[in-house]
Enzyme design. Structure first.
Site, short mmCIF file in Angstrom:
data_model
loop_
_atom_site.label_atom_id
_atom_site.label_comp_id
_atom_site.label_asym_id
_atom_site.label_seq_id
_atom_site.Cartn_x
_atom_site.Cartn_y
_atom_site.Cartn_z
N TYR A 97 -3.11 -1.43 10.42
CA TYR A 97 -2.96 -1.54 9.36
C TYR A 97 -0.89 -1.27 8.54
O TYR A 97 -0.20 -1.83 7.85
CB TYR A 97 -3.35 -0.78 8.03
CG TYR A 97 -3.75 -0.58 7.02
CD1 TYR A 97 -4.67 -1.88 6.27
CD2 TYR A 97 -3.31 0.39 5.92
CE1 TYR A 97 -4.61 -2.23 4.89
CE2 TYR A 97 -3.82 0.64 4.56
CZ TYR A 97 -4.28 -1.29 4.58
OH TYR A 97 -4.19 -1.11 3.12
N SER A 115 1.18 -1.43 -0.09
CA SER A 115 0.13 0.06 0.07
C SER A 115 0.47 1.38 -0.10
O SER A 115 2.36 0.89 0.49
CB SER A 115 -1.09 0.21 1.12
OG SER A 115 -1.48 1.65 1.52
#
Ligand code: NAD
Length: 270
Positions: free
Chosen positions: A171, A158
């Site tokens: 995350y 990401s």
């Protein structure tokens, strides 16, 4: 160049992953689904990994890929469950052959600030996004090395492998950790003929950020952080995955390809 050389070059260009056996985790929605579609279109046999509750979606995707002329099977496994992952790789080898292209795509996110975060919330994200890729990479690498076949592991990280994101410490820890795990595996496996790379999406239209995309104000705030001023589409990530997995990227390992409309370059992003 002879006529037969030209024909071979054209065939490779049309199906750069012909003969490859891919496994995509979390393949029934969003980026995973687009990857399964693209890898199949590019010639790979595709194992559609899914969780138990997505069995119908997985069967439907397999039927779609086969109707389009591809070859695919569905295999269930929670990627954070060691026994289930081992069984999935054994079943895959029996049914389609040794997996030589793994896409660690399955992932979850949930907004919660540090002081409100339970240990369960922390574990769920870390186990899915980091332990899952560890377990799947280990089984994939063991299979490739044992069979003596070269291969590629693509980790979907990401922009948050790099950009801190308040409310998403678990995350960010999982994606930053995945990046360094991936780069470490790239070094460990390089002489065994296995490339390990990262594809880092920015903001992409998928169910994972449905809430933000459906909220006009949040949607506008998100777009303001993207120099290209638009949200990306899952097939744009899949195209990068296919290229990274193909022989066109034969000298690329340990590298992150950001597919983010410039998001990670933007000084306003915190
Ligand atoms: P998504 O929710 O559509 O897909 C996630 C998939 O993972 C689902 O199919 C889900 O069933 C599966 N999954 C979750 N836990 C699993 C488990 N334990 N075992 C097996 N499968 C499991 O979301 P998406 O946007 O397609 O996300 C795919 C990947 O892309 C994730 O790793 C995510 O972090 C990453 N990513 C997405 C974006 C974005 O904007 N959409 C941005 C950056 C990174």
């Amino acid at each position: 160049m002879s006529d037969s050389d030209t024909t071979e070059a054209e065939a490779t260009a049309a199906q750069p992953l012909a003969g490859r056996r891919a496994l995509v985790t979390g393949a029934t929605s969003g980026i995973g689904r687009a990857c399964a579609q693209r890898l199949a279109a590019d010639g790979a046999t595709v194992v559609v990994n899914h969780r138990e509750h997505s069995a119908d979606d997985a069967d439907e995707l397999v039927a779609e890929l086969e109707a389009a002329g591809g070859r695919a099977i569905a295999l269930v496994a929670d990627v954070s469950d060691e026994a289930a992952v081992r069984k999935m790789f054994v079943d895959a080898a029996e049914q389609v052959g040794v997996i030589d292209l793994l896409v660690n795509n399955a992932g979850v996110e949930e907004q919660v600030e540090l002081m409100d975060m339970s240990l369960d919330q922390w574990h769920t994200v870390i186990e899915t996004n980091l332990t899952g890729p560890f377990l799947c990479s280990r089984e994939a690498a063991r299979g490739m090395v044992e069979a003596g076949v070269p291969g590629v592991i693509v980790n979907i990280t990401s922009v948050h492998e790099r950009i801190p994101w308040p409310g998403f410490s678990h995350y960010c820890a999982s994606k930053g950790g995945l990046k360094l795990m991936s780069q470490t595996l790239a070094r460990e496996l390089a002489t065994k003929g296995i490339r390990v790379v990262q594809v880092a999406p920015g903001a992409i239209v998928t169910p994972i950020n449905k809430d933000v995309l459906e909220d006009e104000e949040k949607h506008a705030e998100l777009i303001a952080q993207v120099p290209m001023a638009r949200i990306g589409e899952a097939p744009e990530i899949a195209a990068a995955v296919s290229w990274m997995a193909s022989d066109q990227a034969s000298y690329v390992t340990g590298e992150t390809l950001f597919v983010d409309g410039g998001m990670q370059l933007y000084p306003g992003v915190t």
